[in-house]
Design a protein around this motif. Structure first.
Motif, mmCIF file in Angstrom:
data_model
loop_
_atom_site.group_PDB
_atom_site.id
_atom_site.type_symbol
_atom_site.label_atom_id
_atom_site.label_comp_id
_atom_site.label_asym_id
_atom_site.label_seq_id
_atom_site.Cartn_x
_atom_site.Cartn_y
_atom_site.Cartn_z
ATOM 1 N N SER A 14 48.835 28.734 93.573
ATOM 2 C CA SER A 14 49.738 28.159 94.437
ATOM 3 C C SER A 14 48.971 27.017 95.551
ATOM 4 C CB SER A 14 50.365 29.247 95.424
ATOM 5 O OG SER A 14 51.389 28.516 96.236
ATOM 6 N N ILE A 15 47.643 27.399 95.764
ATOM 7 C CA ILE A 15 47.030 26.538 96.660
ATOM 8 C C ILE A 15 46.536 25.040 95.675
ATOM 9 C CG2 ILE A 15 44.694 26.168 97.653
ATOM 10 C CD1 ILE A 15 44.824 29.093 98.525
ATOM 11 N N GLN A 16 46.227 25.398 94.425
ATOM 12 C CA GLN A 16 45.921 24.273 93.701
ATOM 13 C C GLN A 16 47.051 23.337 93.427
ATOM 14 O OE1 GLN A 16 44.458 26.085 90.019
ATOM 15 N NE2 GLN A 16 42.535 26.688 91.175
ATOM 16 N N THR A 17 48.298 24.116 93.457
ATOM 17 C CA THR A 17 49.643 23.258 93.075
ATOM 18 C C THR A 17 49.688 22.447 94.469
ATOM 19 O OG1 THR A 17 50.444 24.992 91.484
ATOM 20 C CG2 THR A 17 52.038 23.459 92.819
ATOM 21 N N ARG A 18 49.563 23.298 95.569
ATOM 22 C CA ARG A 18 49.914 22.585 96.879
ATOM 23 C C ARG A 18 48.817 21.281 97.019
ATOM 24 N NH1 ARG A 18 47.548 21.090 102.089
ATOM 25 N NH2 ARG A 18 48.974 21.116 103.620
ATOM 26 N N ASN A 19 47.717 21.468 96.379
ATOM 27 C CA ASN A 19 46.804 20.171 96.541
ATOM 28 C C ASN A 19 47.153 19.126 95.755
ATOM 29 O OD1 ASN A 19 45.154 21.740 98.540
ATOM 30 N ND2 ASN A 19 43.645 22.338 96.842
ATOM 31 N N LYS A 20 47.731 19.585 94.586
ATOM 32 C CA LYS A 20 48.001 18.409 93.812
ATOM 33 C C LYS A 20 49.439 17.545 94.258
ATOM 34 C CE LYS A 20 47.133 20.635 89.300
ATOM 35 N NZ LYS A 20 47.847 21.065 88.157
ATOM 36 N N ILE A 21 50.333 18.440 95.050
ATOM 37 C CA ILE A 21 51.334 17.754 95.676
ATOM 38 C C ILE A 21 50.995 16.892 97.083
ATOM 39 C CG2 ILE A 21 53.371 18.021 97.125
ATOM 40 C CD1 ILE A 21 53.602 21.001 95.251
ATOM 41 N N ALA A 23 47.952 15.572 97.158
ATOM 42 C CA ALA A 23 47.429 14.256 96.595
ATOM 43 C C ALA A 23 48.575 13.190 96.040
ATOM 44 C CB ALA A 23 46.269 14.588 95.386
ATOM 45 N N ALA A 24 49.299 13.801 95.429
ATOM 46 C CA ALA A 24 50.228 12.805 94.800
ATOM 47 C C ALA A 24 50.968 12.134 95.976
ATOM 48 C CB ALA A 24 51.319 13.795 94.006
ATOM 49 N N PHE A 25 51.205 12.684 97.082
ATOM 50 C CA PHE A 25 52.077 12.188 98.156
ATOM 51 C C PHE A 25 51.197 11.435 98.761
ATOM 52 C CE2 PHE A 25 52.936 12.609 103.107
ATOM 53 C CZ PHE A 25 54.141 11.894 102.749
ATOM 54 N N GLU A 26 49.974 11.401 99.173
ATOM 55 C CA GLU A 26 49.084 10.418 99.647
ATOM 56 C C GLU A 26 48.857 9.317 98.833
ATOM 57 O OE1 GLU A 26 45.168 12.328 100.724
ATOM 58 O OE2 GLU A 26 46.328 13.628 102.231
ATOM 59 N N ALA A 27 48.854 9.335 97.546
ATOM 60 C CA ALA A 27 48.629 8.287 96.461
ATOM 61 C C ALA A 27 50.067 7.623 96.670
ATOM 62 C CB ALA A 27 48.513 8.815 95.044
ATOM 63 N N GLU A 41 59.664 11.722 92.564
ATOM 64 C CA GLU A 41 58.625 10.999 92.445
ATOM 65 C C GLU A 41 57.243 11.727 92.833
ATOM 66 O OE1 GLU A 41 59.173 6.414 93.377
ATOM 67 O OE2 GLU A 41 59.903 7.719 94.932
ATOM 68 N N ILE A 42 57.243 12.382 93.809
ATOM 69 C CA ILE A 42 56.142 13.242 94.378
ATOM 70 C C ILE A 42 55.808 14.265 93.244
ATOM 71 C CG2 ILE A 42 54.995 14.854 96.031
ATOM 72 C CD1 ILE A 42 56.858 13.475 98.068
ATOM 73 N N ALA A 43 57.047 14.900 92.984
ATOM 74 C CA ALA A 43 56.765 16.111 91.684
ATOM 75 C C ALA A 43 56.263 15.360 90.327
ATOM 76 C CB ALA A 43 58.091 16.627 91.456
ATOM 77 N N ASP A 44 56.855 14.004 90.154
ATOM 78 C CA ASP A 44 56.204 13.329 88.757
ATOM 79 C C ASP A 44 54.941 13.114 88.829
ATOM 80 O OD1 ASP A 44 57.053 12.212 86.152
ATOM 81 O OD2 ASP A 44 56.345 10.330 87.381
ATOM 82 N N LYS A 45 54.312 12.657 90.032
ATOM 83 C CA LYS A 45 53.132 12.194 89.891
ATOM 84 C C LYS A 45 52.086 13.394 90.021
ATOM 85 C CE LYS A 45 50.506 8.239 92.270
ATOM 86 N NZ LYS A 45 50.622 7.376 91.165
ATOM 87 N N ALA A 46 52.564 14.496 90.750
ATOM 88 C CA ALA A 46 51.785 15.657 90.852
ATOM 89 C C ALA A 46 51.746 16.282 89.467
ATOM 90 C CB ALA A 46 52.242 16.573 92.032
ATOM 91 N N GLY A 47 52.604 15.801 88.753
ATOM 92 C CA GLY A 47 52.432 16.720 87.487
ATOM 93 C C GLY A 47 53.228 18.206 87.569
ATOM 94 N N VAL A 48 54.305 18.081 88.554
ATOM 95 C CA VAL A 48 54.833 19.568 88.828
ATOM 96 C C VAL A 48 56.412 19.462 88.779
ATOM 97 C CG1 VAL A 48 53.058 20.503 90.126
ATOM 98 C CG2 VAL A 48 54.923 19.486 91.304
ATOM 99 N N VAL A 50 60.350 19.771 90.291
ATOM 100 C CA VAL A 50 60.821 19.433 91.744
ATOM 101 C C VAL A 50 60.883 20.739 92.287
ATOM 102 C CG1 VAL A 50 62.936 18.753 92.857
ATOM 103 C CG2 VAL A 50 61.902 17.490 91.123
ATOM 104 N N GLY A 51 61.337 21.904 91.521
ATOM 105 C CA GLY A 51 61.382 23.204 92.119
ATOM 106 C C GLY A 51 60.086 23.690 92.816
ATOM 107 N N ALA A 52 58.997 23.343 92.053
ATOM 108 C CA ALA A 52 57.722 23.695 92.452
ATOM 109 C C ALA A 52 57.586 23.274 93.849
ATOM 110 C CB ALA A 52 56.625 23.337 91.638
ATOM 111 N N ILE A 53 57.992 21.982 94.138
ATOM 112 C CA ILE A 53 57.836 21.343 95.603
ATOM 113 C C ILE A 53 58.856 22.176 96.458
ATOM 114 C CG2 ILE A 53 58.316 19.395 97.060
ATOM 115 C CD1 ILE A 53 57.136 17.706 94.778
ATOM 116 N N TYR A 54 59.946 22.109 96.215
ATOM 117 C CA TYR A 54 60.854 22.951 96.918
ATOM 118 C C TYR A 54 60.402 24.487 97.344
ATOM 119 C CZ TYR A 54 64.134 19.009 97.538
ATOM 120 O OH TYR A 54 64.521 18.003 97.539
ATOM 121 N N ARG A 55 59.796 25.134 96.390
ATOM 122 C CA ARG A 55 59.259 26.224 96.677
ATOM 123 C C ARG A 55 58.046 26.371 97.902
ATOM 124 N NH1 ARG A 55 59.915 27.195 91.157
ATOM 125 N NH2 ARG A 55 57.765 26.456 90.546
ATOM 126 N N ARG A 56 57.439 25.191 98.138
ATOM 127 C CA ARG A 56 56.515 24.917 99.346
ATOM 128 C C ARG A 56 56.971 24.444 100.337
ATOM 129 N NH1 ARG A 56 54.957 25.481 94.131
ATOM 130 N NH2 ARG A 56 53.188 27.032 93.471
#
Length: 214
Positions: A14-21, A23-27, A41-48, A50-56
């Protein structure tokens, strides 16, 4: 540490997924303004998903604390680069030091305009999400300016160096942010100066304040 609206990630995956999110947001912030970035867009760039984002993150506003997090990272990286170090020449006097200070501030803005715009806006409109760290950053900056001004104490006519440093911080931030972030809006719209001339003029304005007695 999770910000307001962000759910704490406990497991390593979960921490790794959060880090991807993050990094994508900052990019994405390097490419466009915060208000134009969607969760999809954040989800697409992070490769996760949308549900993974809303879980965090409860909603898009939960990303606002990450703006300050990214801003701090940029400041630290900028300050760590020897090319961005301000090394004032005491013999040359106060004005050249101020001119170099404004040039460095402009250089920082040019690299991360969208991030700075988001940081400035949300520090004012959503202080509940940004937290007290923004004030801490400003206090550290003011202390740094006070240290710089003390090197030129003989030139400065202001009775209180700390107050003068706070005003220097204010003038620099207002000038750079207004002209650099909103060049076609408000007071900045009446100016038509290239960056080199603008930073020199801003340094001159700050110099005038510092060297004029009450």
């Amino acid at each position: 540490m999770a910000g307001q609206g962000e759910k704490t990630a406990l497991q390593s995956r979960s921490i790794q997924t959060r880090n991807k999110i993050v990094a994508a947001f900052e990019a994405l912030l390097k490419e466009k303004a915060f208000e134009n970035i969607s969760v999809a867009e954040i989800a697409d760039k992070a490769g996760v998903s949308v549900g993974a984002i809303y879980r965090r993150f409860e909603n898009k506003d939960a990303f606002i604390p990450l703006i300050l997090e990214a801003y701090k990272k940029r400041i630290e990286a900028f300050a760590a680069d020897p090319a961005n170090h301000l090394e004032p020449d005491i013999q040359a006097g106060l004005f050249p030091a101020l001119q170099e200070m404004t040039r460095l501030a402009w250089r920082f803005l040019e690299k991360d305009a969208n991030l700075l715009r988001a940081a400035f806006i949300h520090a004012r409109t959503r202080p509940d999400l940004v937290g007290e760290e923004w004030d801490d950053l400003l206090a550290v900056s003011a202390a740094g300016y006070a240290q710089l001004l003390r090197l030129f104490a003989e030139e400065i006519q202001r009775p209180d160096i700390n107050e003068a440093a706070a005003m220097t911080l204010y003038l620099l931030n207002v000038g750079i942010s207004e002209y650099g972030l909103y060049p076609k809006e408000g007071p900045a719209a009446v100016l038509a100066l290239p960056p080199e001339m603008f930073t020199k003029s801003l340094a001159r304005a700050i110099y005038g304040y510092l060297t004029t007695a009450d």
